[in-house]
Design an enzyme around this catalytic site. Structure first.
Site, PDB file in Angstrom:
ATOM      1  N   HIS A  45       0.822  -1.205   0.000  1.00 36.69           N
ATOM      2  CA  HIS A  45       0.000   0.000   0.000  1.00 36.69           C
ATOM      3  C   HIS A  45       0.860   1.260   0.000  1.00 36.69           C
ATOM      4  CE1 HIS A  45      -2.903  -3.061   1.173  1.00 36.69           C
ATOM      5  NE2 HIS A  45      -3.805  -2.258   0.628  1.00 36.69           N
ATOM      6  N   VAL A 172      -0.167  -1.625  17.705  1.00 33.35           N
ATOM      7  CA  VAL A 172      -1.086  -1.358  16.593  1.00 33.35           C
ATOM      8  C   VAL A 172      -1.362  -2.645  15.823  1.00 33.35           C
ATOM      9  CG1 VAL A 172      -1.541   0.002  14.517  1.00 33.35           C
ATOM     10  CG2 VAL A 172      -0.188   0.995  16.383  1.00 33.35           C
ATOM     11  N   MET A 175      -5.232  -5.584  10.525  1.00 31.99           N
ATOM     12  CA  MET A 175      -5.503  -6.892   9.921  1.00 31.99           C
ATOM     13  C   MET A 175      -6.693  -6.848   8.972  1.00 31.99           C
ATOM     14  SD  MET A 175      -7.269  -9.026  13.047  1.00 31.99           S
ATOM     15  CE  MET A 175      -7.978 -10.238  11.940  1.00 31.99           C
ATOM     16  N   GLY A 301       2.477  -4.466  15.896  1.00 35.78           N
ATOM     17  CA  GLY A 301       3.164  -3.205  15.608  1.00 35.78           C
ATOM     18  C   GLY A 301       4.652  -3.235  15.866  1.00 35.78           C
TER      19      GLY A 301
END
Length: 329
Positions: A45, A172, A175, A301
């Site tokens: 991403h 963090v 998912m 995280g």
């Protein structure tokens, strides 16, 4: 694979965005989000997704000049309309508004309709944690996963993010409801690698680790099998009801992943002054057990932070094909 510096990657993103006539401030913010995603190791991403974002802008599916607007307010809950603007900017604004509501009232919720793909949902969990808030956010998506017991996609992989702030490193969880997101499967394809676990079905209906085969059938495996399928449906319900926006089925009818619904919840954890001690206690206990040989135990995280530090020091790994695509834009 090759490596580039963060400033170079950011500069190339910004160059393309300015060539598309984005407002300079918006171009800077979007470039930072894409570059940060790659910096944190979420290449699916970051760089790898950027050409798709550019394509959506060129097709007019993303209104580059749009601004989110407040539709309705009910105490600590607000409904906003994203006006089909850039999803990552809408998400950044929405989580910031939820933070403001939480700082004022102890809790805040922004439900957003008519928005676009937010790229890495974890970005907004980190944003909440950096502001000292617990963050919970989720989105619906186009149908890219079969409900449990079916052969055809009818539910989204509907990412869920939960973040807890902590001085020693924020916790963090980011998912998708599929065992591997489509972005992660694309990463594996680019590296010509199998997935680490069975993650979907091939054309013969066999469980498979082949990302190409799974992407072709769109028969991804929900996390926890029927449990993940059910959770994906519930997240779609909550996002659509709270925002008064489109459902996964309605998004899918348009044939493009646009006009989706999202929810951003923030909680001020200061109602419990010992919240960081509790978080540390849970992490210490969880990591105190014997690991499997060759494996390590991580809190959600932790690996992201390690990757961030490593990429800051050594450069960001980029796929050469995707890098060339960026340079050609």
């Amino acid at each position: 694979m090759t490596k580039v510096s963060y400033p170079e990657l950011y500069k190339q993103f910004e160059r393309v965005l300015l060539s598309l006539a984005f407002d300079p401030i918006k171009a800077k913010s979007i470039a930072e989000i894409f570059a940060n995603n790659s910096l944190d190791g979420v290449y699916s991403h970051g760089l790898n997704r950027f050409p798709v974002f550019v394509d959506y802008v060129k097709k007019g599916w993303i209104a580059k000049d749009a601004e989110p607007t407040l539709v309705k307010s009910l105490g600590v809950i607000e409904q906003w309309d994203g006006q089909l603007g850039p999803g990552m900017l809408n998400a950044k604004i929405s989580i910031q508004r939820a933070i403001e509501l939480a700082k004022k009232n102890g809790m805040g919720c922004v439900a957003l309709k008519r928005t676009n793909h937010w790229m890495r949902g974890g970005s907004y969990g980190w944003q909440a944690a950096e502001a000292g808030c617990i963050g919970i956010n989720f989105t619906n998506t186009i149908a890219i996963m079969p409900p449990w017991g079916a052969k055809e996609p009818a539910i989204g992989n509907n990412p869920l993010i939960i973040a807890v702030p902590r001085k020693e490193g924020h916790i963090v969880l980011d998912m998708a409801m599929s065992q591997y997101s489509y972005g992660k499967m694309q990463e594996a394809e680019l590296k010509h690698k199998e997935l680490g676990f069975y993650s979907g079905y091939d054309e013969e209906g066999n469980l498979s680790k082949d990302p190409t085969a799974i992407r072709m059938t769109k028969r991804t495996l929900p996390v926890g099998m029927w449990k993940g399928s059910g959770l994906a449906m519930m997240l779609d319900l909550l996002a659509s009801i709270l925002s008064d926006g489109q459902t996964t089925g309605e998004v899918t009818t348009s044939k493009s992943e646009t006009n989706i619904s999202q929810v951003f919840i923030c909680i001020d954890p200061s109602l419990n002054s010992n919240y960081e001690d509790i978080a540390n206690k849970i992490i210490d206990y969880t990591k105190g057990v014997q690991p499997i040989e060759g494996e390590a135990i991580y809190y959600p995280g932790e690996k992201t932070l390690q990757t961030r530090w490593q990429n800051e020091k050594e450069g960001i790994p980029v796929d050469e094909v995707m890098w060339q695509k960026l340079m050609d834009l």
